[in-house]
Motif scaffolding. Structure first.
Motif, PDB file in Angstrom:
ATOM      1  N   HIS A 176       0.852  -1.187   0.000  1.00  0.00           N
ATOM      2  CA  HIS A 176       0.000   0.000   0.000  1.00  0.00           C
ATOM      3  C   HIS A 176       0.886   1.235   0.000  1.00  0.00           C
ATOM      4  CE1 HIS A 176       0.749  -0.190   4.379  1.00  0.00           C
ATOM      5  NE2 HIS A 176       0.333   1.066   4.463  1.00  0.00           N
ATOM      6  N   ALA A 184       1.241   5.003   1.575  1.00  0.00           N
ATOM      7  CA  ALA A 184       0.766   5.819   2.690  1.00  0.00           C
ATOM      8  C   ALA A 184       1.266   7.246   2.569  1.00  0.00           C
ATOM      9  CB  ALA A 184       1.237   5.221   4.013  1.00  0.00           C
ATOM     10  N   HIS A 205      -3.950   2.730  14.068  1.00  0.00           N
ATOM     11  CA  HIS A 205      -3.054   1.770  13.419  1.00  0.00           C
ATOM     12  C   HIS A 205      -3.014   0.432  14.158  1.00  0.00           C
ATOM     13  CE1 HIS A 205      -0.854   5.017  11.002  1.00  0.00           C
ATOM     14  NE2 HIS A 205      -1.481   4.238  10.166  1.00  0.00           N
ATOM     15  N   PHE A 233      -8.273   4.610   5.064  1.00  0.00           N
ATOM     16  CA  PHE A 233      -7.771   3.602   4.140  1.00  0.00           C
ATOM     17  C   PHE A 233      -8.766   3.447   2.994  1.00  0.00           C
ATOM     18  CE2 PHE A 233      -6.038   2.943   8.281  1.00  0.00           C
ATOM     19  CZ  PHE A 233      -4.714   2.587   8.063  1.00  0.00           C
ATOM     20  N   ARG A 281      -4.033   0.217  -2.947  1.00  0.00           N
ATOM     21  CA  ARG A 281      -4.421   0.553  -1.580  1.00  0.00           C
ATOM     22  C   ARG A 281      -3.684   1.808  -1.123  1.00  0.00           C
ATOM     23  NH1 ARG A 281      -4.036  -5.568   0.750  1.00  0.00           N
ATOM     24  NH2 ARG A 281      -1.928  -5.327  -0.025  1.00  0.00           N
ATOM     25  N   GLU A 309      -3.424   5.084   1.955  1.00  0.00           N
ATOM     26  CA  GLU A 309      -3.637   5.459   3.357  1.00  0.00           C
ATOM     27  C   GLU A 309      -3.248   6.921   3.520  1.00  0.00           C
ATOM     28  OE1 GLU A 309      -1.392   4.547   7.622  1.00  0.00           O
ATOM     29  OE2 GLU A 309      -1.047   3.207   5.927  1.00  0.00           O
ATOM     30  N   SER A 369      -2.589   9.204   6.891  1.00  0.00           N
ATOM     31  CA  SER A 369      -2.554   9.039   8.339  1.00  0.00           C
ATOM     32  C   SER A 369      -1.716  10.116   9.013  1.00  0.00           C
ATOM     33  CB  SER A 369      -2.004   7.652   8.695  1.00  0.00           C
ATOM     34  OG  SER A 369      -0.678   7.514   8.228  1.00  0.00           O
ATOM     35  N   CYS A 381      -3.000  -1.288   8.823  1.00  0.00           N
ATOM     36  CA  CYS A 381      -2.620  -1.118   7.438  1.00  0.00           C
ATOM     37  C   CYS A 381      -2.285  -2.445   6.748  1.00  0.00           C
ATOM     38  CB  CYS A 381      -1.441  -0.146   7.314  1.00  0.00           C
ATOM     39  SG  CYS A 381       0.031  -0.635   8.212  1.00  0.00           S
TER      40      CYS A 381
END
Length: 152
Positions: free
Chosen positions: A76, A78, A109, A119, A127, A129, A131, A149
């Motif tokens: 993913h 982030a 998390h 998410f 994917r 994220e 944050s 995650c």
């Protein structure tokens, strides 16, 4: 003479996409990236996206299918926001654009963590994220005893 080795940090990220026009719109309109440039190379299109003139993402239109979570490579991507209020503002913007989320609202998390975020997926299923390292105190963790995650 041995070269001095310093600490590495992540530079820009290159993502393969199936439709550059669609992905450009998503990363620009939904996430606020500016287009720094674009071009064509050997039959494939690409675009450079960034913030404040700094390159963050390169999108390559060369994928033949959507993101496959079980394939080797990126798990993913982030992004870190400046505060929990920014995460919530991105959540509202993404919901207005009809983006589906992996979890409802800001989640921690892990259990008891101050860090957390939202998410979701880009148009090709990659994917994503957004944050913050603190500010999510009191938010629930959707997966007991494991990093959030890792399970979307």
């Amino acid at each position: 003479m041995t070269a001095v080795i310093s600490t590495l940090r992540t530079g820009h990220v290159g993502l393969n996409v199936t439709d550059l026009t669609r992905s450009l719109a998503f990363y620009r309109d939904a996430l606020g990236f500016e287009q720094l440039g674009e071009g064509t190379e050997e039959g494939r299109r690409f675009a450079f996206l960034g913030q404040d003139g700094e390159l963050v993402l390169t999108l390559w239109q060369q994928a033949e299918g959507v993101y496959v979570p079980t394939a080797a490579g990126l798990h993913h991507l982030a992004f870190t926001a400046g505060g929990i209020d920014e995460v919530e503002a991105y959540e509202a913007r993404l919901r207005d654009l009809g983006v589906a989320f992996a979890y409802d609202g800001v989640v921690a998390h892990r259990e008891g963590s101050a860090s957390g975020g939202i998410f979701f997926h880009d148009p090709d299923g990659t994917r994503l994220e957004i944050s913050v390292p603190k500010g999510a105190e009191g938010a629930s963790a959707p997966t007991a005893g494991a990093p959030t995650c890792g399970f979307f």
